[in-house]
Design an enzyme around this catalytic site. Structure first.
Site, PDB file in Angstrom:
ATOM      1  N   LYS A  61     -10.888  -3.485  -4.833  1.00  0.00           N
ATOM      2  CA  LYS A  61     -11.648  -2.266  -5.126  1.00  0.00           C
ATOM      3  C   LYS A  61     -10.723  -1.146  -5.605  1.00  0.00           C
ATOM      4  O   LYS A  61     -11.171  -0.172  -6.184  1.00  0.00           O
ATOM      5  CB  LYS A  61     -12.489  -1.819  -3.926  1.00  0.00           C
ATOM      6  CG  LYS A  61     -11.792  -1.792  -2.585  1.00  0.00           C
ATOM      7  CD  LYS A  61     -12.813  -1.642  -1.438  1.00  0.00           C
ATOM      8  CE  LYS A  61     -12.320  -2.312  -0.174  1.00  0.00           C
ATOM      9  NZ  LYS A  61     -13.350  -2.578   0.809  1.00  0.00           N
ATOM     10  N   LYS A 110      -5.021 -10.118  -7.186  1.00  0.00           N
ATOM     11  CA  LYS A 110      -6.239 -10.218  -6.359  1.00  0.00           C
ATOM     12  C   LYS A 110      -7.326  -9.280  -6.898  1.00  0.00           C
ATOM     13  O   LYS A 110      -7.009  -8.174  -7.330  1.00  0.00           O
ATOM     14  CB  LYS A 110      -5.843  -9.805  -4.931  1.00  0.00           C
ATOM     15  CG  LYS A 110      -6.858 -10.092  -3.872  1.00  0.00           C
ATOM     16  CD  LYS A 110      -6.389  -9.552  -2.527  1.00  0.00           C
ATOM     17  CE  LYS A 110      -6.494  -8.051  -2.456  1.00  0.00           C
ATOM     18  NZ  LYS A 110      -6.382  -7.489  -1.108  1.00  0.00           N
ATOM     19  N   LYS A 121       0.818  -1.216   0.000  1.00  0.00           N
ATOM     20  CA  LYS A 121       0.000   0.000   0.000  1.00  0.00           C
ATOM     21  C   LYS A 121       0.847   1.259   0.000  1.00  0.00           C
ATOM     22  O   LYS A 121       0.462   2.267  -0.589  1.00  0.00           O
ATOM     23  CB  LYS A 121      -0.923   0.020   1.223  1.00  0.00           C
ATOM     24  CG  LYS A 121      -2.146  -0.857   1.068  1.00  0.00           C
ATOM     25  CD  LYS A 121      -3.204  -0.416   2.046  1.00  0.00           C
ATOM     26  CE  LYS A 121      -4.499  -1.154   1.873  1.00  0.00           C
ATOM     27  NZ  LYS A 121      -5.488  -0.770   2.882  1.00  0.00           N
TER      28      LYS A 121
END
Ligand code: TYM
Length: 344
Positions: free
Chosen positions: A209, A206, A123
């Site tokens: 969103k 994966k 992230k």
């Protein structure tokens, strides 16, 4: 109240899990988490489910969008089958004990442990120096979410495995440092065919969103035509489906679609392939589409209906937070006592 807090290894069977209100829900969230939360409700557990808004703000969230996403997520939980009477359903920031216990855990967890967290690395990306301190401490707050309820079981998707190992490490170190048997060593529950739903465009990534391509995921708010179109366009290989699971090795896109089918139909992968083995994707995709629409459309319709009534959602969340605090407050109080805080 304190007497009611368990301090031995005999803990109440209690499930906790959370989802971030950071954008819409995907099929990955639904199959990997929410559907399984519903399955665990009404079994031999107390069930506590949370919209983790404090986690969401570890990366920038527009305030109005965060409010909407939190209410929509609450509507999603209910539409998927979480009964706010049977389970405790609330948003994290409404129960301050999460953040309070997280601080204690910031002082238990070691820098080296946090530096090994792959989700932080993913992230934060290349510019880790510019990531928020909250993003770095994210897993300690997650441990607090779980342990503030003495939760024994945590259903999650595969991507949360490392965070749950850290939760166990924090509980173990706390118990060891203070010479107590206070926090349970939580069991991750990572089970079923869809613990890692992959992108429809790339079987090695994966479903997420945050993927810039909307075609890579099915959103729980997609209508029937959109779902059908995304499945029709999903990447596959040219071969027919195998009749045994072993035949899916090295075929990530094929495996993903079969896993999605199995999870939606509540079947094993073997059972799906017994029926679908030998079929071409041109034949299998419409069957999968039909199943996906049949299972997801009622949820998205109900979710949209419930989201309209923000007042009702807020009432449900308030009541959930009140019930959550009844469990959390005595556990925090006891933790403070163990640590040596005066007062409270
Ligand atoms: P979040 O919001 O990213 O995802 C919520 C849940 O959905 C699962 N999931 C998936 N499962 C299968 N395939 C996918 N493609 C997929 N994408 C998401 C996640 O594994 C997760 O179970 N850190 C957590 C939220 C959290 C939490 C907690 C979870 C905060 N505190 C305490 C459990 C217990 C997260 O980011 O979830």
């Amino acid at each position: 109240m304190i007497e009611a807090v368990q301090t031995s290894s005999q803990f109440t069977q209690r499930v906790f899990s959370g989802i971030q209100p950071s954008g819409g829900l995907t099929l990955g969230n639904y199959l990997g988490a929410m559907k399984r939360f519903v399955d665990m409700q009404g079994q031999d557990y107390e069930t506590i489910y949370c919209m983790v808004d404090l986690h969401a703000i570890t990366v920038w969230q527009d305030p109005a969008k965060l409010r909407h996403a939190t209410r929509e997520l609450c509507a999603g939980f209910i539409a998927a089958g979480i009964d706010p009477e049977q389970s405790i359903l609330f948003n994290q920031s409404a129960v301050p004990e999460h953040a309070q216990l997280a601080w204690i855990f910031n002082c238990v967890a070691r820098m080296g442990w946090m530096q090994r967290m792959t989700q932080f690395k993913d992230k934060a990306g290349k510019n880790a120096q510019n990531a928020s301190l909250g993003l770095f401490a994210y897993p300690a707050l997650m441990a607090a979410d779980i342990l503030i309820y003495h939760a024994t079981h945590v259903p999650v998707g595969e991507d949360q495995k490392q965070h749950l190992e850290l939760t166990r490490d924090i509980a173990t170190k706390f118990n060891h440092d203070y010479g107590v048997d206070f926090f349970p060593i939580t069991e991750p529950v990572i089970e079923g065919a869809a613990t890692r739903v992959m992108s429809l465009r790339d079987g090695s990534k994966k479903m997420s969103k945050s993927d810039p391509s909307d075609a890579s995921r099915i959103n729980m708010t997609d209508d029937a035509d959109t779902i059908a179109k995304k499945i029709r366009k999903a990447k596959t290989d040219p071969d027919a489906l195998p009749s045994e699971a072993k035949g899916l090795e090295n075929r990530p896109e094929a495996r993903n679609l079969v896993n999605i089918y199995a999870a939606l139909a509540d079947m094993s992968v073997e059972a799906v392939l017994k029926d679908a083995g030998g079929k071409q994707f041109s034949e299998f995709k419409p069957i999968l589409s039909e199943l996906a629409v049949a299972k997801l459309a009622p949820i998205s319709t109900e979710m949209a209906r419930l989201t309209q009534d923000a007042g009702e959602i807020d009432k449900i969340l308030d009541r959930g937070a009140e019930r959550a605090r009844e469990v959390a407050a005595p556990i925090l109080k006891k933790t403070y006592e163990i640590v040596g805080m005066v007062g409270a």
